[in-house]
Design a protein around this motif. Structure first.
Motif: not given
Length: 138
Positions: A60, A88, A90, A95, A98, A109
């Motif tokens: 992000s 991240t 997410r 996520d 992706k 994470t």
């Protein structure tokens, strides 16, 4: 004391949060040369001008997000094997998918602990896992 920049692998941390940048730097600087970037354009420039061993990449970010940057890096033949660790908040399964489809080598994470970050980075710099509390040999 920061690691000797000539002997230590170089880590590029790309995150638009100054707090997260400082956190990553504090965890890694005893073992690695750490370069910080707060956006994808600066990070891409750094990749071209520095010998980077591992990229830590937030998803992000404003303008160009981490997924788009990861796809861009992967499209360049000279960087196809560069380890890119998505770092991240997410944390949904979609996520992570992706991230891997964009070309991420690893997906970590937030929040994470220092030992976890050192272990993952060490895995891709082919160093023994540094201990956060140990005094490394100089």
């Amino acid at each position: 004391m920061p690691a000797n920049s000539f002997n230590s692998p170089t880590i590029l941390a790309v995150d638009d949060s100054p707090v997260m940048q400082k956190t990553i730097q504090r965890i890694l600087e005893k073992h690695y040369r750490v370069i910080l970037a707060d956006n994808a354009l600066d990070a891409l420039s750094t990749i071209y001008h520095e010998s980077i061993n591992v990229v830590l990449l937030d998803v992000s970010m404003p303008d160009i997000d981490g997924l788009e940057m990861c796809r861009t890096v992967r499209s360049l033949p000279q960087f196809q094997d560069l380890p890119i660790i998505m770092l991240t908040a997410r944390d949904k399964a979609f996520d992570k998918v992706k991230g891997h489809l964009a070309g991420a080598t690893e997906y970590l994470t937030k929040p994470f602990d220092g030992e976890q970050l050192l272990a993952v980075v060490g895995q891709y710099t082919h160093q023994d896992q540094p201990q956060a509390s140990s005094s490394s040999n100089a």
